[in-house]
Design a protein around this motif. Structure first.
Motif, PDB file in Angstrom:
ATOM      1  N   PHE A   5     157.281 -25.798   2.765  1.00 25.46           N
ATOM      2  CA  PHE A   5     156.818 -26.059   1.406  1.00 25.46           C
ATOM      3  C   PHE A   5     156.021 -27.354   1.276  1.00 25.46           C
ATOM      4  N   ASN A   6     155.915 -28.100   2.387  1.00 28.04           N
ATOM      5  CA  ASN A   6     155.109 -29.328   2.404  1.00 28.04           C
ATOM      6  C   ASN A   6     155.506 -30.275   1.279  1.00 28.04           C
ATOM      7  N   ASN A   7     156.819 -30.359   1.039  1.00 30.62           N
ATOM      8  CA  ASN A   7     157.301 -31.203  -0.057  1.00 30.62           C
ATOM      9  C   ASN A   7     158.712 -31.690   0.274  1.00 30.62           C
ATOM     10  N   SER A   8     158.815 -32.532   1.286  1.00 30.25           N
ATOM     11  CA  SER A   8     160.120 -32.982   1.763  1.00 30.25           C
ATOM     12  C   SER A   8     160.826 -33.898   0.770  1.00 30.25           C
ATOM     13  N   GLN A   9     160.096 -34.399  -0.245  1.00 30.05           N
ATOM     14  CA  GLN A   9     160.699 -35.331  -1.207  1.00 30.05           C
ATOM     15  C   GLN A   9     161.402 -34.607  -2.353  1.00 30.05           C
ATOM     16  N   PHE A 163     166.970 -37.197 -13.365  1.00 22.94           N
ATOM     17  CA  PHE A 163     166.923 -38.373 -14.234  1.00 22.94           C
ATOM     18  C   PHE A 163     165.791 -39.322 -13.819  1.00 22.94           C
ATOM     19  N   LYS A 164     165.630 -39.511 -12.521  1.00 20.32           N
ATOM     20  CA  LYS A 164     164.592 -40.424 -12.029  1.00 20.32           C
ATOM     21  C   LYS A 164     163.196 -39.825 -12.160  1.00 20.32           C
ATOM     22  N   LYS A 165     163.073 -38.525 -11.898  1.00 18.00           N
ATOM     23  CA  LYS A 165     161.753 -37.897 -11.864  1.00 18.00           C
ATOM     24  C   LYS A 165     161.254 -37.475 -13.240  1.00 18.00           C
ATOM     25  N   TYR A 166     162.168 -36.901 -14.042  1.00 15.61           N
ATOM     26  CA  TYR A 166     161.747 -36.334 -15.333  1.00 15.61           C
ATOM     27  C   TYR A 166     162.243 -37.132 -16.540  1.00 15.61           C
ATOM     28  N   ILE A 168     165.216 -37.259 -17.779  1.00 19.88           N
ATOM     29  CA  ILE A 168     166.087 -36.396 -18.580  1.00 19.88           C
ATOM     30  C   ILE A 168     167.495 -36.459 -18.015  1.00 19.88           C
ATOM     31  N   GLY A 169     168.492 -36.446 -18.907  1.00 20.77           N
ATOM     32  CA  GLY A 169     169.878 -36.468 -18.477  1.00 20.77           C
ATOM     33  C   GLY A 169     170.422 -37.874 -18.358  1.00 20.77           C
ATOM     34  N   SER A 170     171.563 -37.966 -17.688  1.00 18.66           N
ATOM     35  CA  SER A 170     172.214 -39.273 -17.542  1.00 18.66           C
ATOM     36  C   SER A 170     172.447 -39.638 -16.090  1.00 18.66           C
ATOM     37  N   GLY A 171     171.804 -38.911 -15.173  1.00 17.97           N
ATOM     38  CA  GLY A 171     171.859 -39.271 -13.766  1.00 17.97           C
ATOM     39  C   GLY A 171     173.247 -39.202 -13.171  1.00 17.97           C
ATOM     40  N   PHE A 172     173.663 -40.309 -12.577  1.00 19.42           N
ATOM     41  CA  PHE A 172     174.925 -40.375 -11.848  1.00 19.42           C
ATOM     42  C   PHE A 172     176.113 -40.085 -12.764  1.00 19.42           C
ATOM     43  N   ILE A 173     176.049 -40.532 -13.990  1.00 18.99           N
ATOM     44  CA  ILE A 173     177.175 -40.398 -14.918  1.00 18.99           C
ATOM     45  C   ILE A 173     177.382 -38.943 -15.345  1.00 18.99           C
ATOM     46  N   SER A 174     176.356 -38.107 -15.199  1.00 19.23           N
ATOM     47  CA  SER A 174     176.441 -36.724 -15.666  1.00 19.23           C
ATOM     48  C   SER A 174     177.554 -35.935 -14.980  1.00 19.23           C
ATOM     49  N   ILE A 175     177.905 -36.345 -13.757  1.00 17.64           N
ATOM     50  CA  ILE A 175     178.951 -35.616 -13.026  1.00 17.64           C
ATOM     51  C   ILE A 175     180.303 -35.743 -13.717  1.00 17.64           C
ATOM     52  N   VAL A 176     180.452 -36.772 -14.565  1.00 17.04           N
ATOM     53  CA  VAL A 176     181.716 -36.963 -15.289  1.00 17.04           C
ATOM     54  C   VAL A 176     182.020 -35.751 -16.166  1.00 17.04           C
ATOM     55  N   ILE A 177     180.985 -35.122 -16.728  1.00 19.85           N
ATOM     56  CA  ILE A 177     181.169 -33.931 -17.565  1.00 19.85           C
ATOM     57  C   ILE A 177     181.838 -32.829 -16.766  1.00 19.85           C
ATOM     58  N   LEU A 178     181.382 -32.640 -15.528  1.00 18.55           N
ATOM     59  CA  LEU A 178     181.977 -31.608 -14.683  1.00 18.55           C
ATOM     60  C   LEU A 178     183.379 -31.983 -14.226  1.00 18.55           C
ATOM     61  N   THR A 202     171.556 -22.131 -12.561  1.00 17.82           N
ATOM     62  CA  THR A 202     171.318 -23.244 -13.479  1.00 17.82           C
ATOM     63  C   THR A 202     170.093 -24.055 -13.087  1.00 17.82           C
ATOM     64  N   TYR A 203     170.005 -24.436 -11.811  1.00 15.76           N
ATOM     65  CA  TYR A 203     168.896 -25.297 -11.393  1.00 15.76           C
ATOM     66  C   TYR A 203     167.606 -24.505 -11.170  1.00 15.76           C
ATOM     67  N   SER A 204     167.705 -23.189 -11.095  1.00 16.39           N
ATOM     68  CA  SER A 204     166.490 -22.371 -11.133  1.00 16.39           C
ATOM     69  C   SER A 204     165.852 -22.496 -12.512  1.00 16.39           C
ATOM     70  N   PHE A 205     166.679 -22.355 -13.543  1.00 13.37           N
ATOM     71  CA  PHE A 205     166.175 -22.532 -14.908  1.00 13.37           C
ATOM     72  C   PHE A 205     165.625 -23.942 -15.107  1.00 13.37           C
ATOM     73  N   VAL A 206     166.372 -24.928 -14.627  1.00 15.50           N
ATOM     74  CA  VAL A 206     165.968 -26.330 -14.789  1.00 15.50           C
ATOM     75  C   VAL A 206     164.624 -26.577 -14.109  1.00 15.50           C
ATOM     76  N   TYR A 207     164.492 -26.102 -12.888  1.00 16.47           N
ATOM     77  CA  TYR A 207     163.258 -26.350 -12.132  1.00 16.47           C
ATOM     78  C   TYR A 207     162.065 -25.636 -12.765  1.00 16.47           C
ATOM     79  N   LEU A 208     162.271 -24.387 -13.168  1.00 18.96           N
ATOM     80  CA  LEU A 208     161.186 -23.629 -13.793  1.00 18.96           C
ATOM     81  C   LEU A 208     160.772 -24.240 -15.127  1.00 18.96           C
TER      82      LEU A 208
END
Length: 387
Positions: A5-9, A163-166, A168-178, A202-208
């Motif tokens: 996919f030429n997108n290792s990042q 969180f860093k790229k878009y 959106i969200g709360s990044g590291f803290i978001s795992i607390v919800i789960l 879930t992340y298919s929807f998020v990515y799209l």
């Protein structure tokens, strides 16, 4: 990722690629079973082929270990809690479904007695039993719990990336919800494949939704993984249909759309054929429990559906049964029933349902910025209805 996919990042795509290994294991295990080829030595060879690439990533592994050392106290606390969840995922299987058929059918696949003394649980057979049969070659019964934990960790990684790229969200803290969800506790200890398809969908929807420009190869990968989710758990079929329409709208011309449809049909055939064959041989009815094409199965299948409808999964089922004593669900009873369904997502309606609720962390959906993301409300509503 960089090779195809030429997108290792892009960490989300990297996790999607990792998820595809489960697809490979399922396809190899299931088709070797159909061809009556012994899988013992092939399983070991396959594991070696999957392990070897890990050594090429050891530098990145050291990098992330050093990065963890630099986290703050709150982040270290969250990672410590995650470590306890990992130990919990390795506990012996105790869930009724896992003991009754997920693991048991996997054992029967391996010992050659699969078609002997079948029982009603065979009607729901899917990719999970073949994944278990693969792991059981190594006497490892905890592959589903281990997988659930891995994708719990991937959820944390992807949320940080989002969180860093878009922004959106709360990044590291978001795992607390789960981590605050009682259902997650039950899920990781149940030895059932569920977090894997939940993550993919879930992340298919998020990515799209978030990514503005997506390569066609990535779209094909996302659709492949969602077909796998359907074969793994049939309840994910509605999400597969929605993702199909989301993806097909992203192609620019009819030639690309037609090729994608052809690709999807071929993939669906390849992934579903082992299950088709098994159900055809046992029931002479390859599409049950979705629908039946064999009149001889009509009587017992109707009884099976009635049994499922009468199964008391939680307090809402009891409310429905009491409301339907007269055969009619009036307006007041309907409001009470559907209100209970919504309420059970946040807190248990009875003590025995405590591990069937997502928890108070779900209240975050009321604080999403729906004005900025107008289409998000429809997705949230669909997820709630799916429950």
């Amino acid at each position: 990722n960089e090779l195809f996919f030429n997108n290792s990042q892009d960490k989300i795509i990297t996790v999607f690629i990792f998820s595809s290994f489960y697809c490979i294991i399922y396809l190899i295990s299931s088709y070797l079973f159909l061809l009556k080829i012994e899988t013992y030595y092939i399983s070991y060879i396959l594991v070696l082929l999957l392990i070897i690439p890990i050594f090429s990533f050891r530098k990145k592994l050291y990098f992330y270990i050093n990065k963890i050392k630099k986290t703050n106290l709150l982040e270290k606390t969250i990672l410590t809690i995650l470590l306890f969840y990992f130990f919990m995922s390795l506990l012996p299987a105790s869930d009724e479904d896992a003991l009754r058929y997920h693991l048991e059918i996997g054992k029967k696949i391996n010992n050659g007695s699969f078609f002997n003394n079948t029982w009603l649980d065979y009607i729901t057979i899917g990719a999970e039993e073949f994944l278990n049969s693969f792991a059981l070659q190594f006497k490892f019964e905890n592959i589903s719990g281990y997988t659930n934990f891995i994708f719990l960790f991937f959820t944390l990684v992807c949320n940080v990336v989002i969180f860093k790229k878009y922004k959106i969200g709360s990044g590291f803290i978001s795992i607390v919800i789960l981590l605050s969800s009682p259902y997650l506790f039950q899920l990781l200890s149940s030895q059932k494949f569920y977090f894997l398809p939940c993550f993919i969908v879930t992340y298919s929807f998020v990515y799209l939704y978030l990514e503005k420009k997506i390569e066609n190869s990535v779209l094909y990968l996302i659709f492949l993984l969602n077909i796998f989710c359907f074969v793994l758990k049939a309840t994910f079929l509605p999400f597969l249909i929605i993702i199909f329409f989301l993806i097909i709208n992203l192609f620019n011309n009819w030639r690309e759309k037609l090729f994608f449809v052809s690709f999807g049909v071929c993939l669906l055939f390849i992934f579903y054929f082992p299950i088709y064959y098994v159900k055809l041989k046992i029931y002479n009815d390859p599409f049950i429990p979705f629908f039946s094409i064999n009149p001889l199965n009509e009587v017992w299948l109707n009884d099976y559906y009635k049994y499922l409808k009468g199964w008391n999964m939680d307090a809402t089922d009891l409310i429905k049964l009491k409301s339907l004593d007269d055969g009619v669900l009036n307006l007041n009873e309907g409001i009470k029933y559907y209100s209970a369904i919504f309420a059970k997502l946040f807190f248990p309606l009875r003590l025995t349902d405590i591990f069937k609720t997502i928890g108070i962390g779900l209240f975050f959906i009321f604080f999403l910025n729906y004005k900025k993301h107008k289409k998000l409300i429809y997705l949230v509503i669909f997820f709630i209805i799916s429950v």
